[in-house]
Design a protein around this motif. Structure first.
Motif, PDB file in Angstrom:
ATOM      1  N   ALA A 345       0.852  -1.185   0.000  1.00  0.00           N
ATOM      2  CA  ALA A 345       0.000   0.000   0.000  1.00  0.00           C
ATOM      3  C   ALA A 345       0.887   1.234   0.000  1.00  0.00           C
ATOM      4  N   VAL A 346       0.574   2.190  -0.846  1.00  0.00           N
ATOM      5  CA  VAL A 346       1.278   3.476  -0.857  1.00  0.00           C
ATOM      6  C   VAL A 346       0.305   4.520  -0.342  1.00  0.00           C
ATOM      7  N   LEU A 347       0.678   5.161   0.764  1.00  0.00           N
ATOM      8  CA  LEU A 347      -0.209   6.084   1.462  1.00  0.00           C
ATOM      9  C   LEU A 347       0.538   7.359   1.797  1.00  0.00           C
ATOM     10  N   ALA A 348      -0.006   8.493   1.394  1.00  0.00           N
ATOM     11  CA  ALA A 348       0.535   9.775   1.832  1.00  0.00           C
ATOM     12  C   ALA A 348      -0.070  10.108   3.195  1.00  0.00           C
ATOM     13  N   LEU A 349       0.717  10.710   4.042  1.00  0.00           N
ATOM     14  CA  LEU A 349       0.258  11.125   5.370  1.00  0.00           C
ATOM     15  C   LEU A 349       0.293  12.640   5.430  1.00  0.00           C
ATOM     16  N   GLU A 350      -0.884  13.246   5.596  1.00  0.00           N
ATOM     17  CA  GLU A 350      -1.009  14.697   5.523  1.00  0.00           C
ATOM     18  C   GLU A 350      -1.686  15.242   6.780  1.00  0.00           C
ATOM     19  N   PRO A 351      -1.378  16.495   7.150  1.00  0.00           N
ATOM     20  CA  PRO A 351      -2.078  17.106   8.290  1.00  0.00           C
ATOM     21  C   PRO A 351      -3.548  17.363   7.948  1.00  0.00           C
ATOM     22  N   THR A 352      -4.391  17.347   8.969  1.00  0.00           N
ATOM     23  CA  THR A 352      -5.811  17.599   8.762  1.00  0.00           C
ATOM     24  C   THR A 352      -6.401  18.228  10.011  1.00  0.00           C
ATOM     25  N   ASP A 353      -7.517  18.902   9.855  1.00  0.00           N
ATOM     26  CA  ASP A 353      -8.232  19.454  11.010  1.00  0.00           C
ATOM     27  C   ASP A 353      -9.656  18.904  11.087  1.00  0.00           C
ATOM     28  N   ARG A 354      -9.893  17.756  10.455  1.00  0.00           N
ATOM     29  CA  ARG A 354     -11.217  17.172  10.471  1.00  0.00           C
ATOM     30  C   ARG A 354     -11.530  16.572  11.844  1.00  0.00           C
ATOM     31  N   TRP A 355     -12.822  16.308  12.056  1.00  0.00           N
ATOM     32  CA  TRP A 355     -13.284  15.685  13.290  1.00  0.00           C
ATOM     33  C   TRP A 355     -13.819  14.297  12.989  1.00  0.00           C
ATOM     34  N   LYS A 356     -13.753  13.428  13.983  1.00  0.00           N
ATOM     35  CA  LYS A 356     -14.292  12.077  13.849  1.00  0.00           C
ATOM     36  C   LYS A 356     -15.211  11.775  15.031  1.00  0.00           C
ATOM     37  N   GLN A 357     -16.333  11.147  14.722  1.00  0.00           N
ATOM     38  CA  GLN A 357     -17.353  10.832  15.712  1.00  0.00           C
ATOM     39  C   GLN A 357     -17.318   9.349  16.058  1.00  0.00           C
ATOM     40  N   ASP A 358     -17.624   9.011  17.323  1.00  0.00           N
ATOM     41  CA  ASP A 358     -17.716   7.603  17.686  1.00  0.00           C
ATOM     42  C   ASP A 358     -19.182   7.183  17.751  1.00  0.00           C
ATOM     43  N   SER A 359     -19.456   6.007  18.301  1.00  0.00           N
ATOM     44  CA  SER A 359     -20.817   5.470  18.295  1.00  0.00           C
ATOM     45  C   SER A 359     -21.763   6.221  19.215  1.00  0.00           C
ATOM     46  N   THR A 360     -21.214   6.996  20.139  1.00  0.00           N
ATOM     47  CA  THR A 360     -22.050   7.723  21.101  1.00  0.00           C
ATOM     48  C   THR A 360     -22.189   9.199  20.765  1.00  0.00           C
ATOM     49  N   GLY A 361     -21.565   9.642  19.691  1.00  0.00           N
ATOM     50  CA  GLY A 361     -21.626  11.049  19.314  1.00  0.00           C
ATOM     51  C   GLY A 361     -20.447  11.868  19.788  1.00  0.00           C
ATOM     52  N   VAL A 362     -19.545  11.268  20.582  1.00  0.00           N
ATOM     53  CA  VAL A 362     -18.351  11.981  21.046  1.00  0.00           C
ATOM     54  C   VAL A 362     -17.390  12.154  19.876  1.00  0.00           C
ATOM     55  N   ARG A 363     -16.858  13.362  19.722  1.00  0.00           N
ATOM     56  CA  ARG A 363     -15.975  13.665  18.605  1.00  0.00           C
ATOM     57  C   ARG A 363     -14.555  13.922  19.096  1.00  0.00           C
ATOM     58  N   ILE A 364     -13.588  13.535  18.263  1.00  0.00           N
ATOM     59  CA  ILE A 364     -12.199  13.919  18.486  1.00  0.00           C
ATOM     60  C   ILE A 364     -11.698  14.586  17.214  1.00  0.00           C
ATOM     61  N   GLN A 365     -10.735  15.479  17.390  1.00  0.00           N
ATOM     62  CA  GLN A 365     -10.145  16.130  16.227  1.00  0.00           C
ATOM     63  C   GLN A 365      -8.976  15.298  15.731  1.00  0.00           C
ATOM     64  N   LEU A 366      -9.015  14.974  14.459  1.00  0.00           N
ATOM     65  CA  LEU A 366      -7.917  14.246  13.854  1.00  0.00           C
ATOM     66  C   LEU A 366      -6.749  15.192  13.616  1.00  0.00           C
ATOM     67  N   THR A 367      -5.557  14.643  13.618  1.00  0.00           N
ATOM     68  CA  THR A 367      -4.352  15.441  13.392  1.00  0.00           C
ATOM     69  C   THR A 367      -3.724  15.157  12.034  1.00  0.00           C
ATOM     70  N   GLN A 368      -3.868  13.913  11.571  1.00  0.00           N
ATOM     71  CA  GLN A 368      -3.295  13.501  10.290  1.00  0.00           C
ATOM     72  C   GLN A 368      -4.281  12.608   9.563  1.00  0.00           C
ATOM     73  N   ARG A 369      -4.175  12.578   8.256  1.00  0.00           N
ATOM     74  CA  ARG A 369      -5.018  11.686   7.472  1.00  0.00           C
ATOM     75  C   ARG A 369      -4.150  10.928   6.469  1.00  0.00           C
ATOM     76  N   PHE A 370      -4.607   9.722   6.164  1.00  0.00           N
ATOM     77  CA  PHE A 370      -3.961   8.913   5.151  1.00  0.00           C
ATOM     78  C   PHE A 370      -4.647   9.154   3.809  1.00  0.00           C
ATOM     79  N   VAL A 371      -3.862   9.461   2.813  1.00  0.00           N
ATOM     80  CA  VAL A 371      -4.377   9.636   1.459  1.00  0.00           C
ATOM     81  C   VAL A 371      -3.882   8.468   0.619  1.00  0.00           C
ATOM     82  N   HIS A 372      -4.808   7.679   0.124  1.00  0.00           N
ATOM     83  CA  HIS A 372      -4.445   6.489  -0.629  1.00  0.00           C
ATOM     84  C   HIS A 372      -3.836   6.867  -1.970  1.00  0.00           C
ATOM     85  N   ARG A 373      -2.734   6.215  -2.302  1.00  0.00           N
ATOM     86  CA  ARG A 373      -2.083   6.422  -3.596  1.00  0.00           C
ATOM     87  C   ARG A 373      -2.123   5.161  -4.467  1.00  0.00           C
ATOM     88  N   LEU A 374      -1.917   3.983  -3.843  1.00  0.00           N
ATOM     89  CA  LEU A 374      -1.759   2.778  -4.652  1.00  0.00           C
ATOM     90  C   LEU A 374      -2.016   1.532  -3.809  1.00  0.00           C
TER      91      LEU A 374
END
Length: 409
Positions: A345-374
């Motif tokens: 797998a080829v994956l770029a790792l980039e900074p991000t400011d997105r949020w992620k929610q869990d099953s109860t509605g609690v959110r955390i702010q993501l710091t990095q995201r994987f961008v699929h290349r191959l």
């Protein structure tokens, strides 16, 4: 005889940060005849028939998602394994009990044997598998009737398809099992022992409670949905700390599997476990048709979540490659070394400011995201494609416990 050197490898991946058993290296990866043939100094890399420029991205072993539902066209939950593999870097899917003994042959013939990505089948202890999932008129668990836990049918399937059942799966929560744990769990233990394969037990809403489930798990078995939020089955006790019986299970070799899913992830439970040094062995997604549009989308989402919760990148990758490979007894997978299967797998790792929610509605702010290349499976590039099918199907479970709409993830 055109003066160019004869290619020694079929595919080379160059200019990437290669994740090896020793850590990251600026190296080239060469694949020949479906296997890793070279990992090393680009200056001494053998000539290649085809070359891919990773351009500074991470070059890692093909990801192994240890809990998914890819029985496309049978259960409502099934997703297309190749379609998702081609956009996520997952090269091996463990189908975690979508099929039971009554539907197992179809999983082999119509999905496993036709997929370029690898499908490893775990058999549901229920004869009907997850066929009832998604009923609109009523909720019906696949083991609410204990007659569907048919040990003899499991053993017959093993005789008819020798070596094909790679694990046994039980959903040990009230929505799937009802009050039948005392009848079903001993049979599941017997089936796993007879076939000498891992037993994967899903935990969730009691009954049964977690202390009732854990005695059935042995070294090499899998406790999936290990960070879910539901009372009675949580790994966190009333004192707010990891239960002693969970630590005892881990000490005897029981493996913790994430299995994010729709209703099976609590950021708070996860953070508490990590703070106490209790790490999962595999970062699986529990990907299926009711979460592939959110909150999961792919295994990369789960990996990003653990980065945000403080797990180092090397640990995230180890628990997405090598450790899951060991859990399914495939030492040829999950590593970039000469002789290993040519999954990459080829994956770029980039900074991000997105949020992620869990099953109860609690959110955390993501710091990095994987961008699929191959995605490369067995030395062959698996190109993204659109089959015109929208795999995402709405689920009442998404908001049942407090979660709302997807966070554009």
């Amino acid at each position: 005889m055109n003066g160019h050197p004869t290619p020694d490898v079929d595919l080379a991946i160059v200019n990437g940060r290669v994740y090896t058993p020793e850590g990251f290296a600026d190296a080239s990866v060469g694949i020949r005849d479906g296997r890793i043939a070279y990992v090393g100094d680009p200056a001494t890399a053998p000539p290649a028939r085809d070359t891919v420029d990773a351009d500074g991205a991470l070059v890692v072993p093909g990801l192994i998602d240890l809990h998914t539902h890819v029985y496309l066209g049978s259960a409502r939950l099934g997703v297309n394994p190749d379609k998702t593999a081609a956009r996520s870097g997952v090269t091996t899917w463990v189908d975690a009990g979508t099929s039971g003994a009554g539907t197992f042959e179809g999983l082999l013939l119509h999905v496993r044997d036709r997929s370029r990505a690898r499908v490893v089948p775990f058999l549901n202890m229920s004869y009907i598998g997850l066929a009832p999932a998604g009923m609109l008129t009523r909720e019906v668990g696949e083991l609410w009737d204990p007659a569907f836990a048919d040990l003899r049918a499991v053993l017959r399937a093993a005789e008819e398809f020798p070596g094909e059942i790679k694990g046994i799966k039980v959903r040990a929560s009230s929505n799937a099992l009802g009050d039948n744990a005392p009848v079903v769990l001993p049979q599941a233990r017997e089936a796993a022992d007879e076939l000498q394969v891992p037993l994967m037990i899903h935990i969730g809403m009691a009954p049964p409670t977690l202390p009732e489930v854990l005695p059935y798990l042995r070294a090499g078995d899998l406790l999936t949905h290990c960070f879910h939020p539901h009372a009675g089955g949580r790994i966190i006790g009333s004192d707010g700390r990891v239960r002693p019986e969970v630590r005892d299970a881990v000490a005897r070799g029981v493996l913790l599997d994430v299995g994010h899913g729709v209703a099976s992830m609590s950021h708070r439970v996860t953070q508490q476990a990590l703070d106490e040094g209790l790490l999962p062995d595999s970062l699986s997604s529990d990907l299926h048709a009711e979460n592939v549009g959110g909150p999961v989308k792919s295994m990369l989402t789960v990996m990003e979540m653990f980065l945000a919760l403080g797990m180092p990148l090397e640990e995230v990758l180890d628990r997405s490659t090598r450790r899951p490979a060991a859990a399914i007894s495939r030492p040829d997978l999950g590593r970039l070394e000469p002789g290993a299967t040519g999954d990459v797998a080829v994956l770029a790792l980039e900074p991000t400011d997105r949020w992620k929610q869990d099953s109860t509605g609690v959110r955390i702010q993501l710091t990095q995201r994987f961008v699929h290349r191959l995605t490369v499976v067995g030395g062959e590039i698996l190109a993204p494609f659109d089959d015109g099918r929208n795999e995402f199907r709405s689920s009442p479970w998404l908001s049942k416990f407090g979660a709302t709409e997807d966070d554009d993830h």
